[in-house]
Design a protein around this motif. Structure first.
Motif: not given
Length: 600
Positions: A252-257
């Protein structure tokens, strides 16, 4: 999901004003998050790039950039503070309300309901379950504010560049799908962990409450092992929850990145083609870096929903419990000793009938002893006299008024019970006797307390205590002997001047001579009570005006002690068994056995 949203709906309807203010603050935070991206983009285009291309920047443009960035940051900080404070207020209010409601329901429910539910479970309902039910309220305003932020961000990106906006929009469905999978994996694990928390609490409370049995029988290792097994199950359940969170949180943290990288990759080409300026690219990319954390708020709410539903259902099971006692409106204004009538009373624990058609009466001001072997129904009958439970059939009448017709608190005003198991609070002697009634309104002053202590033959040892009435007795009266605890419990009952005093073997730890003085004092008191005493010792029974002999839940005989000795073999064998066995064992030099064993 639907159940969780219904739980949140209850909180929102209950705390409308606080929730509205919290969401407003969160919306301010969301709006300013998007505005800060716009401000940074404007400053990049009009201040930073201008200084590179022109070699200079105007003071007005510089101060405008500073004020835009500082102003949006200040408003964003106000939104964060308001959101967090108000979300906490909402959460803690709902938790406190649930704890109060559960506790009030415990007090309303009859003792028969409590018999069917472990104490540890009840403690968990009022603490861990009430806390879990409203755990999602902390991130909820932020999650609602995130929706405002996403809408605002979407509009801003569309106005900035349509292509970059479409690239970014691909990330949001991916986050939604990932969250959905996340919740389906997490929900059963969180439910199991919450259930195990209650079970661990039950075992711990049972072990602590039975500390005397555990230690005297050397069961420490077994109890430790029993607790260890369940605690390890809880540990493993929490680890399983942690594993799922550990797997999905980085994703979930990686998707916006990834969204930022995609925007920069596409944006670089569009910047080279002149389809977008540098400020617009910075604005869209910065939006994604800011949205990464707030979008997680949606995940936090969803992550707490399974545990919230479990806590809510366990709390509601208590609040929806039936069996609470009904009360009437009959008035009792008399202060004289009460006349007690028991008419055809029957009571059963499930399928096991304990009392069957019990009928007898106690004239006002008289002392009656209830005598019978173990399991004859004496303690159950005592609970009926104090209306801790209601009979399945028949009536318990006080001055010809059914106890069920008295108003709430009416029985407590007229009847006082001193049970077998004496309970004292970790408070002073005065506090344990007055129980919060030591003020002018309740009319229980120190003179009343001392008078009750004298009647209970407890004034001597209380006077010798270091601080007298202000001496703390410890948890459950741990600093006192068994006889001292019983006498304080008796003083607590008589200080309220009950019209009917019920003693369930309440002087068993008191010396027979002291017991005789207590019973004579109760009879000769300025405001005497009708007394019903469950007794085993012949010395106690002989002091009663009349004896009611119970066996297998029925009244077998009644009369004076001498009359029953003469005509009732069962009664005679019971009350003389202890003395007879003592004499026989003394003759053959066998250690004496306990009175309870003979009674059984």
């Amino acid at each position: 999901m639907r159940q969780g949203l219904r739980v949140l709906g209850v909180a929102i309807r209950t705390e409308k004003a606080v929730f509205t203010l919290a969401v407003t603050a969160s919306a301010l935070y969301g709006g300013m998050t998007v505005a800060s991206a716009w401000a940074l983009g404007w400053a990049t285009q009009n201040v930073v790039l201008t200084s590179f291309t022109a070699g200079d920047v105007t003071t007005g443009a510089l101060w405008t950039g500073v004020l835009l960035i500082f102003g949006t940051a200040l408003l964003k900080a106000i939104g964060v503070a308001g959101r967090r404070i108000l979300a906490g207020v909402m959460q803690y209010r709902m938790q406190a309300r649930s704890r109060r409601d559960v506790t009030k329901q415990y007090l309303r429910l009859p003792l028969s309901w409590h018999h069917r539910h472990p104490t540890g479970q009840l403690l968990s309902n009022a603490s861990a379950d009430a806390e879990a039910a409203w755990a999602p309220l902390a991130p909820l305003p932020m999650a609602v504010g995130v929706i405002v932020m996403l809408v605002t961000a979407a509009i801003a990106m569309l106005f900035t560049d349509l292509v970059l906006a479409l690239v970014g929009f691909l990330i949001f469905p991916a986050i939604a799908v990932l969250n959905l999978v996340y919740q389906r994996r997490l929900s059963p694990l969180a439910t199991r962990a919450q259930q195990l928390r209650a079970e661990v609490s039950e075992i711990a409370h049972e072990s602590f409450d039975g500390a005397l049995v555990v230690k005297t029988l050397g069961r420490e290792e077994l109890e430790t092992d029993r607790f260890r097994r369940r605690a390890h199950e809880l540990r493993d359940a929490n680890i399983a929850v942690g594993r799922v969170r550990g797997l999905f949180d980085p994703m979930l943290e990686a998707l916006p990145t990834l969204g930022v990288l995609a925007v920069l990759a596409v944006g670089a080409g569009r910047l080279s083609a002149g389809a977008i300026d540098a400020g617009g690219l910075v604005q869209v990319a910065y939006l994604f870096t800011l949205l990464a954390f707030p979008i997680r708020a949606l995940g936090w709410v969803l992550a707490e929903l399974p545990r919230s539903v479990v806590g809510w259902e366990r709390v509601q099971a208590v609040l929806d419990a039936t069996g609470s006692m009904e009360y009437g409106s009959a008035a009792t204004t008399s202060t004289a000793p009460a006349e007690l009538r028991i008419r055809d009373v029957s009571y059963a624990y499930g399928e096991a009938e304990v009392l069957h058609d019990v009928t007898f009466e106690v004239p006002a001001g008289r002392t009656v002893a209830l005598v019978g072997p173990t399991g004859s129904g004496k303690s159950t009958l005592v609970q009926l006299l104090a209306r801790l439970v209601d009979p399945d059939s028949g009536q318990v009448l006080l001055d010809d008024v059914d106890l069920r017709e008295l108003p709430y608190g009416g029985v407590a005003e007229s009847v006082a019970l001193v049970p077998q198991q004496t309970f004292l609070f970790d408070d002073t002697v005065r506090g344990n006797i007055a129980l919060g009634g030591g003020d002018s309104d309740a009319g229980i002053g120190d003179e009343d307390v001392w008078a009750a202590l004298r009647l209970a033959q407890a004034d001597g040892f209380v006077a010798r205590m270091p601080s007298g009435l202000d001496t703390r007795v410890g948890e459950r009266g741990a600093t006192l002997s068994g006889g001292q605890r019983q006498r304080l419990a008796l003083a607590r009952a008589v200080v309220r001047r009950p019209r009917l005093l019920v003693l369930d073997d309440a002087t068993s730890s008191v010396d027979p001579q002291v017991e005789a003085r207590i019973l004579h004092g109760l009879r000769d008191a300025a405001q005497a009570s009708t007394v019903v005493v469950v007794a085993y010792r012949m010395a106690t029974i002989a002091l009663a005006d009349e004896v009611v002999y119970l066996d297998r839940g029925r009244v077998v005989d009644r009369g004076t002690h001498e009359e029953l000795l003469a005509r009732c073999p069962g009664y005679r064998n019971l009350v003389t068994a202890y003395e007879r066995e003592e004499a026989e064992r003394a003759a053959i030099d066998i250690p004496p056995i306990e009175e309870e064993e003979i009674s059984a």
